[in-house]
Motif scaffolding. Sequence first.
Motif, PDB file in Angstrom:
ATOM      1  N   LYS B 125       0.854  -1.194   0.000  1.00  0.00           N
ATOM      2  CA  LYS B 125       0.000   0.000   0.000  1.00  0.00           C
ATOM      3  C   LYS B 125       0.883   1.234   0.000  1.00  0.00           C
ATOM      4  CE  LYS B 125      -3.604  -2.520   2.431  1.00  0.00           C
ATOM      5  NZ  LYS B 125      -4.534  -2.571   3.592  1.00  0.00           N
ATOM      6  N   CYS B 126       0.350   2.314  -0.501  1.00  0.00           N
ATOM      7  CA  CYS B 126       1.153   3.522  -0.718  1.00  0.00           C
ATOM      8  C   CYS B 126       1.644   4.113   0.590  1.00  0.00           C
ATOM      9  CB  CYS B 126       0.336   4.566  -1.465  1.00  0.00           C
ATOM     10  SG  CYS B 126       0.074   4.196  -3.200  1.00  0.00           S
ATOM     11  N   ASN B 246      -6.098   2.075   3.465  1.00  0.00           N
ATOM     12  CA  ASN B 246      -7.436   1.788   2.954  1.00  0.00           C
ATOM     13  C   ASN B 246      -7.418   1.197   1.552  1.00  0.00           C
ATOM     14  OD1 ASN B 246      -9.128   3.128   5.144  1.00  0.00           O
ATOM     15  ND2 ASN B 246      -7.782   4.797   4.547  1.00  0.00           N
ATOM     16  N   MET B 247      -6.340   1.412   0.838  1.00  0.00           N
ATOM     17  CA  MET B 247      -6.315   0.974  -0.549  1.00  0.00           C
ATOM     18  C   MET B 247      -6.121  -0.537  -0.639  1.00  0.00           C
ATOM     19  SD  MET B 247      -2.479   2.040  -1.869  1.00  0.00           S
ATOM     20  CE  MET B 247      -2.524   0.940  -3.284  1.00  0.00           C
ATOM     21  N   ALA B 251      -2.197  -2.690  -5.526  1.00  0.00           N
ATOM     22  CA  ALA B 251      -2.906  -2.041  -6.628  1.00  0.00           C
ATOM     23  C   ALA B 251      -2.154  -0.786  -7.057  1.00  0.00           C
ATOM     24  CB  ALA B 251      -4.322  -1.681  -6.197  1.00  0.00           C
ATOM     25  N   VAL B 252      -2.535  -0.233  -8.182  1.00  0.00           N
ATOM     26  CA  VAL B 252      -1.941   1.038  -8.602  1.00  0.00           C
ATOM     27  C   VAL B 252      -2.344   2.101  -7.587  1.00  0.00           C
ATOM     28  CG1 VAL B 252      -1.938   0.385 -11.036  1.00  0.00           C
ATOM     29  CG2 VAL B 252      -3.895   1.647 -10.090  1.00  0.00           C
ATOM     30  N   PRO B 253      -1.551   3.155  -7.468  1.00  0.00           N
ATOM     31  CA  PRO B 253      -1.871   4.205  -6.497  1.00  0.00           C
ATOM     32  C   PRO B 253      -3.284   4.732  -6.682  1.00  0.00           C
ATOM     33  CG  PRO B 253       0.329   4.530  -7.375  1.00  0.00           C
ATOM     34  CD  PRO B 253      -0.275   3.423  -8.174  1.00  0.00           C
ATOM     35  N   PHE B 257      -5.463   9.737  -2.088  1.00  0.00           N
ATOM     36  CA  PHE B 257      -4.756   9.121  -0.971  1.00  0.00           C
ATOM     37  C   PHE B 257      -5.557   9.334   0.296  1.00  0.00           C
ATOM     38  CE2 PHE B 257      -0.422   7.663   0.237  1.00  0.00           C
ATOM     39  CZ  PHE B 257      -0.519   7.719   1.621  1.00  0.00           C
ATOM     40  N   GLN B 258      -5.752   8.269   1.039  1.00  0.00           N
ATOM     41  CA  GLN B 258      -6.418   8.405   2.333  1.00  0.00           C
ATOM     42  C   GLN B 258      -5.398   8.071   3.418  1.00  0.00           C
ATOM     43  OE1 GLN B 258     -10.497   6.737   2.574  1.00  0.00           O
ATOM     44  NE2 GLN B 258     -10.154   6.046   0.475  1.00  0.00           N
TER      45      GLN B 258
END
Lengths: 74, 276
Positions: B125-126, B246-247, B251-253, B257-258
């Motif tokens: 995740k980012c 949360n993502m 996955a791709v960004p 953004f949360q």
Amino acid sequence: MPLPNAEKQSPRVYKILKIKTLDSEAPNSLTQAEIAAVGNPLSVEELNEDELRRLVLVNLARLTCKQEWDGLLG
Amino acid sequence: MQTGMGRVVRMSLPDATRSDRVYPLLQNLDLENLAFATMQGVGNSLAIEEMNEDELRRLVLVNLARLTVSGEWDGLLTAGGGGGGISLPTIGTTSENQYLISNSPIWGTTNVGTSISFTAAALGKCIAFPFISPISGTVDELSIMVSSAGAGETTMYAAIYAENDAKLPGVLLGYATMNTTSTGQNLQTSFSSSITLVAGTTYWYSLNMGGAGTSTQLQGSSHNDTPNVGIGSGITETGVAVLDNNMTAYAVPPSTFQASYVYSGFGRPMMSISFP
């Protein structure tokens, strides 16, 4: 008067500020605090519209002489 | 126009209509006590049409008068964007064609001898790091520094986000798909969308794995040598980045953004960008 039907005399803005100059370097230069002191008590009503207009005009004229409006241009 | 007290009031502008909203609603306030929210409440319902032109003019005049007394118009006088007005050095020679956004003020450091592991599941995740754009322009190259080649999964997404009102990463500007197969500087010139930055403005760069990698490491600075983002669950928080928990992992960004929480104990990977 530049605006037709405007009151002949400015009861506050020019009356109080007439001893000031736009030159920000001069001893009698006009500061934002002095403009605020002149304008703060003005109630927002039709009768004061000319004074509101003069207040804004004076401030814009002061800023015109103060420096380049880089924030607007940049 | 005749007032209720019999006094004749002539409009300074001939043929102006009577004010039936701006002055009636604001007449009990003076400029010192007139708030923006009140102005907004008066003006929001004004339809943009010819018959309201005088009211629109009065609204602008009153707001300018309010702003005249509220403070100096520094934003008008002084050029500059966000980032506290920080100006960063710009490219001086053709050989110095990269901006080291991970190393530059105020968030970066020159001590970038640390290998930062991206093998943890959370890093699917980012994870985002703040930086200040040195110039205004559209990014045409983005680089990361691979210190240990990836295995299992070698795809990594490198994204740039705009800052939101909470001064956290917000809207996605674009991302590049990096390949961590080889060590060294990994450069990418293809982006999901055009990334246009403004000098002096704070943005966030993020990184996340495209799958479960077993050995991917990027070179960067230790969290001990990097400025803290300044928020945390306790006074000893060592977070230099924020994570979007949360993502969907790998996955791709995401388009927005949360920020879930500060990601502590994690370093700041190197990243550079270039402009045409």
